[in-house]
Scaffold this active site. Structure first.
Site, PDB file in Angstrom:
ATOM      1  N   ARG A  20       0.811  -1.210   0.000  1.00  0.00           N
ATOM      2  CA  ARG A  20       0.000   0.000   0.000  1.00  0.00           C
ATOM      3  C   ARG A  20       0.853   1.274   0.000  1.00  0.00           C
ATOM      4  O   ARG A  20       0.570   2.193  -0.766  1.00  0.00           O
ATOM      5  CB  ARG A  20      -1.003  -0.013   1.168  1.00  0.00           C
ATOM      6  CG  ARG A  20      -2.167  -0.988   0.920  1.00  0.00           C
ATOM      7  CD  ARG A  20      -2.991  -1.171   2.172  1.00  0.00           C
ATOM      8  NE  ARG A  20      -2.166  -1.664   3.274  1.00  0.00           N
ATOM      9  CZ  ARG A  20      -2.586  -1.710   4.544  1.00  0.00           C
ATOM     10  NH1 ARG A  20      -3.787  -1.298   4.871  1.00  0.00           N
ATOM     11  NH2 ARG A  20      -1.774  -2.184   5.469  1.00  0.00           N
ATOM     12  N   ASN A  22      -6.814  -2.652   1.660  1.00  0.00           N
ATOM     13  CA  ASN A  22      -6.852  -4.117   1.653  1.00  0.00           C
ATOM     14  C   ASN A  22      -8.314  -4.535   1.621  1.00  0.00           C
ATOM     15  O   ASN A  22      -9.117  -4.097   2.426  1.00  0.00           O
ATOM     16  CB  ASN A  22      -6.213  -4.690   2.918  1.00  0.00           C
ATOM     17  CG  ASN A  22      -4.702  -4.607   2.852  1.00  0.00           C
ATOM     18  OD1 ASN A  22      -4.126  -4.422   1.778  1.00  0.00           O
ATOM     19  ND2 ASN A  22      -4.068  -4.765   3.994  1.00  0.00           N
TER      20      ASN A  22
END
Ligand SMILES: [Fe+3]
Ligand SMILES: [Mg+2]
Ligand SMILES: [Zn+2]
Ligand SMILES: [Zn+2]
Lengths: 336, 766
Positions: free
Chosen positions: B18, B36
């Site tokens: 990320r 996520n």
């Protein structure tokens, strides 16, 4: 399908044969709500008034007829008496059906009958009826003795092979593997310089003493398929697991030796004078000492206890735990 | 302006994915968000099409080191929502894809530097980790992978760690295992009681140097540890463990140290130093001087490099070249992972216990690899690799299969959406504790892959395996069919998917597998074509008197294999005079064995290669009793390693029941003749292995010609043997065929579950 030897070996293959071909095709299998054919217990029962009549039948063939520690006569009485006994019933009477090959020596027959009589006397049972047939040479190998035993027990006091309770202790009345190993090595002519002897014997005295203490929950005699089969059967039918301490299972040195030379598992071969008894925990020690005072129970041991699990687990002091399986048929190598 | 939704599957959580996306999006001036989503990652971007396409391209090339993108799908959206900036959003658990959590990673260079920096907050702190390194699989409870679903959950971040964790530009941004001495787990030293020591790790190193045996709890399990120099200590540890001969794996601080006692090739070096840090089986060098009992009678030794902060610290307090680091377990049982269990079960085994208070969620044994020439194969694929999937998407997209493997060296596999997740090493399922562990591990893998139901359970053909019985149970649970797979067919299929060859002749050579005819196979020449196989050749079936007894005492095989090569009296005399000591009960046992063979009483039949190697090993008085798997064959290989090609031992191929059969009795007689002729043991061992290799290769070539094929493969545990593997490869390649063997899977039974899953996919996947 054709019937193979494994169908009579006492393992899973035989269980399948019984349920698929025999049980399925018989309609009337129970009388007065007693123990019936479907229960596949050691024997059956007929409740009558305050009593239950317990019956069990067994066809005996053994090769050879005379073996170290016994003969087919002794076996055919002890085997049936023991099936009555493990139902918790006092054996009373035996019926005796004999099929004999043409040309069979009369002397041998006499020896066999005498040895039947000796076990009957020891146990206090009578042979009250019988049948004798002769078959042509080549149609039968030696002889078959079919005995049916009759015993009685007070109603409600019958012992099943399916009523172990979690927490019960398991008593084994003596060493295992003796009968199977003795017979095998004698038959195959391995000629061990040992005193390998069949353990064939009536176990009623053991059972009677154990019942008197009052804590017996379930019983079974570890015959065909040996200890492994009997422990699995009694656990499965009761819906419980067992935790057995391997070091507590009595094994005679010659049995160990033969098993380690032939690669035969002593837990998987037949016994003919042993009983597995489930006992309430609190009464286990007392029951054990009562059993140890009997003629055939001196080597008895508490070998384990009943668990909530659904496997029979053997625990060794060094090797950890493993599952003890019921024998299926012939062993196939599995170690890489 | 357009909007794009990008769904990324693979190893994309817990690997710094990320922040990479964040940095890239910021740089590209694309507003939107990343989060996520269950076990995958969702990216939404707003911008012009070329910018977004460029972003996707960059993302693929700049993905963080331990991530792995297995699929990346772009959808173009036309919703009205508009974004001001790019942000990282809260995880959401309501999507299931085919991603998986990463495996554990060895301490990275940056963390290692901090570990040794005196003024650093993490100076000498053993649990130092970041987004590029540290535990993953072993600490994760469930997905999505966030700290609250790991065993780090009980260690709330201190303000300094929290700051790093929240800072997108920091290497610890969302590093779920990050911590420091302020807030993270601690290490303690125990004897019977906890010992009050300033520096438990330093104290532990000192105790090891003094010859004490320690249990050390690590990342995915516990090791029993002692030094490698004191023979009495090593013997004592063997005694306490009841592991009398099996070689112990060792750990060294760095490559330089390893090079002082072992030969390390370039490829081996790469494997040793990789972030996955497997144990690498290396050849001992001339300067090797460890105590003889570390790896007795073997020319090689398993070595791994320190892979956690704790290991690095231990070595920083010691001058030992290596420590024995062997899994702490009862024989065949799962490694101990809970502190109380470790203390209870290893009482009397370990003198001291170096434990920590972080829970191990998933047990994960060290992986083991071995090179045969330039080819690597796994002996055990576990820590650092599991549960990374194999790509079977060309075989199936939607079939879900649970494959349970064989019985002893078990791994299991879950095939889902074309990915085959191979479990960590499970072990010997005849042990009850391991059987339970298998069931737990299955549930866990189903859970983290969000698998609710399976379409099929695959298992071995052996009717008595515990895994076969478990397959029945699971098929009832999932109301799905069971697919029993022949053992060597599974070996061949695993090789097929590993090397991407669907049709080949496979030499499947190992100890034993249940054959389609009910006998024990293990030296098979199979033609495989996707879901089917044909047995075109094998080693000659031999008698196994007493079944598995022959595996433990190969002298029994020696006798039966030579029965038709000598007169009855000569063979008997030979056995009694030369091999009596390999029968636990001596001469009487030989008498009984003879009768057992004559009467065929409890005599099985096997075409196993393992049994032949064992018999050769015993014939040469190298090893007469197997106390661990493969022992006799491994010791034979080690003796042969020092041998030379002085002569040949002939082999003979026959045709029997329509298949080619290598007469192993003739081969063994050849060995006996050389012994008789007084040749040196090492040269006989060398020639015997070569003859068997060439025999197997010749069988394979005949079979390949019959089928008009050019690809010949090698699978099964025998292919760990470097000499055999190279001899077969050479023989086959010089004759113009292509030889393939395992590269990224186990040659032995560790990949049987992969093969089972592949066969299910071949059969029912389309
Ligand atoms: Fe195998
Ligand atoms: Mg019975
Ligand atoms: Zn790091
Ligand atoms: Zn901190």
């Amino acid at each position: 399908m054709k019937i193979g030897m494994s169908h009579g070996a006492g393992g899973e293959v035989m269980q399948n044969l019984i349920s698929d071909i025999i049980l399925k095709n018989i309609k009337n299998k129970r009388v007065n709500g007693g123990v019936g054919l479907d229960d596949l217990d050691d024997g059956a029962s007929i409740p009558l008034g305050d009593l239950e009549i317990v019956l069990s039948t067994d066809g005996h063939t053994v090769d050879p007829l005379f073996f170290p520690g016994g003969d087919i006569g002794k076996l055919s009485i002890a085997g049936t008496v023991n099936d009555i006994a493990v139902m918790g019933a006092k054996p009373l009477a035996i019926t005796n059906g004999m099929v004999i090959r043409e040309g069979f020596p009369a002397d041998d027959l006499e020896t066999i009958v005498k040895s039947m009589d000796a076990v009957c006397q020891e146990t206090g049972v009578s042979i009250i009826t019988g049948d004798t047939k002769v078959m042509e040479q080549g149609k039968l190998d030696e002889m078959i003795i079919t005995t049916t035993g009759i015993g009685v027990v007070n109603k409600g006091e019958i012992k099943r092979d399916s009523s172990l309770k979690v927490g019960d202790k398991i008593i084994l009345s003596g060493s295992v593997g003796d009968h199977g190993m003795a017979l095998m090595s004698y038959r195959e002519g391995f000629g061990f310089d040992t005193d390998l002897q069949s353990d064939v014997a009536p176990i009623w005295e053991i059972v009677e003493k154990a019942l008197a203490i009052g804590g017996v929950t379930s019983m079974k005699d570890p015959t065909r398929g040996g200890l492994a089969n009997a422990l699995n059967e009694i656990a499965n039918k009761s819906g419980v697991g067992l935790l057995v301490e391997e070091d507590k299972i009595p094994l005679k040195e010659p049995v160990i030796a033969v098993s380690e030379m032939l690669g035969i598992d002593p837990y998987e071969v037949a016994n003919e004078g042993k009983v597995i008894i489930g006992v309430e925990k609190e009464l286990a020690d007392e029951t054990l000492s009562a059993i140890r005072k009997t003629r055939y129970g001196a080597q008895a041991q508490i070998i384990g206890e009943v668990t909530e699990d659904n496997h029979v687990i053997l625990e060794t002091s060094l090797g950890g735990k493993r599952i003890l399986e019921a024998p299926i048929a012939d062993p196939v190598p599995r170690v890489c | 302006m357009v909007k794009a939704r990008i769904l990324v599957e693979g190893i994309v959580q817990g690997v710094g994915f990320r922040p990479t996306v964040y940095r890239l999006a910021k740089k590209s001036n694309l507003p939107g968000y990343v989060r996520n989503l269950g076990n995958i990652v969702e990216i939404v971007l707003e911008g012009n099409t070329p910018a977004i396409e460029k972003f996707v391209k960059n993302l693929k090339s700049r993905a963080p080191p331990i991530s792995k993108i297995s699929s990346l799908k772009v959808e173009w959206l036309d919703n009205e929502e508009s974004y001001l900036d790019f942000e990282i959003r809260e995880s959401s658990s309501d999507f299931s894809g085919s991603s998986v959590i990463p495996s554990d990673v060895a301490t990275c260079a940056a963390c290692l530097e901090e570990l040794h920096q005196e003024n650093n907050r993490r100076y000498h702190y053993p649990f130092t980790a970041c987004a590029d390194c540290g535990p993953r699989f072993t600490v994760i409870q469930s997905v999505p992978y966030d700290r609250e679903r790991t065993s780090m959950e009980t260690f709330p971040l201190c303000p300094s760690c929290e700051k790093e964790y929240r800072d997108v530009e920091n290497r610890r941004y969302h590093a779920e295992a990050t911590c420091c001495s302020e807030c993270g787990p601690s290490v303690f030293l125990y004897k019977e009681q906890k010992l009050e020591v300033d520096n438990p790790v330093k104290k532990a190193a000192q105790l090891l140097d003094k010859g004490k045996i320690l249990a050390i709890k690590g990342i995915g399990g516990t090791h029993l540890v002692c030094n490698v120099n004191q023979e009495d200590v090593v013997i004592e540890m063997r005694k306490r463990l009841g592991r009398f001969n099996q070689p112990f794996a060792c750990m060294s601080p760095d490559l330089k140290t390893v090079q002082t006692f072992a030969q390390v090739s370039k490829l081996e070096q790469k494997a040793l130093e990789s972030r996955r840090r497997p144990i690498v089986v290396l050849k001992k060098s001339e300067n090797y001087d460890f105590a003889p009992s570390v790896a007795p009678d073997l020319h090689n030794i398993g070595i791994m490099l320190a892979y956690s902060g704790l290991h690095h610290l231990l070595f920083s307090h010691s001058s030992q070249p290596a420590y024995i680091m062997t899994s702490a377990n009862l024989p065949g049982e799962p490694m101990l992972i809970h502190n109380h269990e470790i203390m209870e079960n290893l009482e009397g085994v370990a003198d001291y216990f170096l434990l920590h208070d972080r829970e191990i969620i998933n047990r994960c044994d060290d992986s083991v690899v071995r090179f045969r020439g330039d080819d690597m194969a796994f002996i055990r694929r576990s820590r650092g690799y599991a549960p990374e999937p194999y790509d079977l998407s060309s075989l199936t997209q939607d079939l879900t299969v649970l494959a349970l493997g064989p019985e002893i060296d078990v791994t299991f596999s879950l095939l889902k959406q074309g990915r085959c997740y191979l479990s960590q090493h499970i072990g010997d399922t005849t042990k009850y504790a391991t059987y339970l562990y298998l069931q737990e591990a299955i549930e866990y893998l189903l859970d983290i892959t969000k698998t609710e139901t399976v379409d099929m359970v695959a298992c071995d053909l052996h009717p008595q395996f515990f895994t076969t019985q478990l397959a029945e149970k699971l098929s009832e649970k999932f109301s799905c069919p069971v697919l029993p797979v022949q053992h060597h067919h599974a070996h061949a299929a695993a090789l097929s998917v590993d090397v991407n060859e669907s049709e080949m002749i496979c030499i499947a050579a190992d100890g034993v597998g249940y054959g389609a005819d009910g006998s024990a196979w293990g030296g098979e020449i199979l033609y495989t074509n996707e879901d089917s196989y044909q047995r075109l050749g094998s080693l000659m079936p031999q008698k196994m008197a007493g079944g598995d007894l022959c595996t433990r005492y190969p002298a029994r095989m020696l006798y039966s294999m030579l029965e038709n090569q000598y007169s009855e009296a000569d063979l008997y005399e030979l056995m009694v005079n030369n091999y009596k000591e390999y029968f636990p009960r001596g001469k009487p046992e030989i008498d009984i064995l003879k009768q057992q063979l004559d009467r065929e009483f409890n005599v099985g039949i096997t075409s196993s290669t393992g049994r032949v190697l064992d018999a050769i090993s015993t014939s040469l008085h190298i090893c007469g009793e197997r106390t661990y798997e493969g022992e006799c064959a491994m010791k034979l290989e080690s003796v042969a390693f020092y041998g030379e090609e002085k002569f040949q031992i002939p082999f003979e191929i026959k045709k029997d029941q329509g298949r080619y059969v290598l007469d192993t009795s003739v081969l063994l007689k050849g060995v006996m003749d050389k012994i008789q002729a007084g040749e040196m043991k090492k040269n006989i061992a060398f020639a015997a292995q070569k003859s068997l290799s060439h025999g197997l290769a010749a069988l394979a070539i005949k079979s390949a010609d019959k089928k008009g094929l050019e690809v010949i493969g090698g699978s099964g545990g025998v292919f760990y043997n470097e000499a055999i593997s190279l001899a077969i490869k050479n023989y086959v390649e010089t004759r113009g065929y292509k030889f393939v063997q395992h590269q990224s899977s186990c040659a032995g039974d560790g990949s049987v579950s992969l093969g089972q899953a592949a066969i299910a996919a071949y059969k029912y996947g389309k």
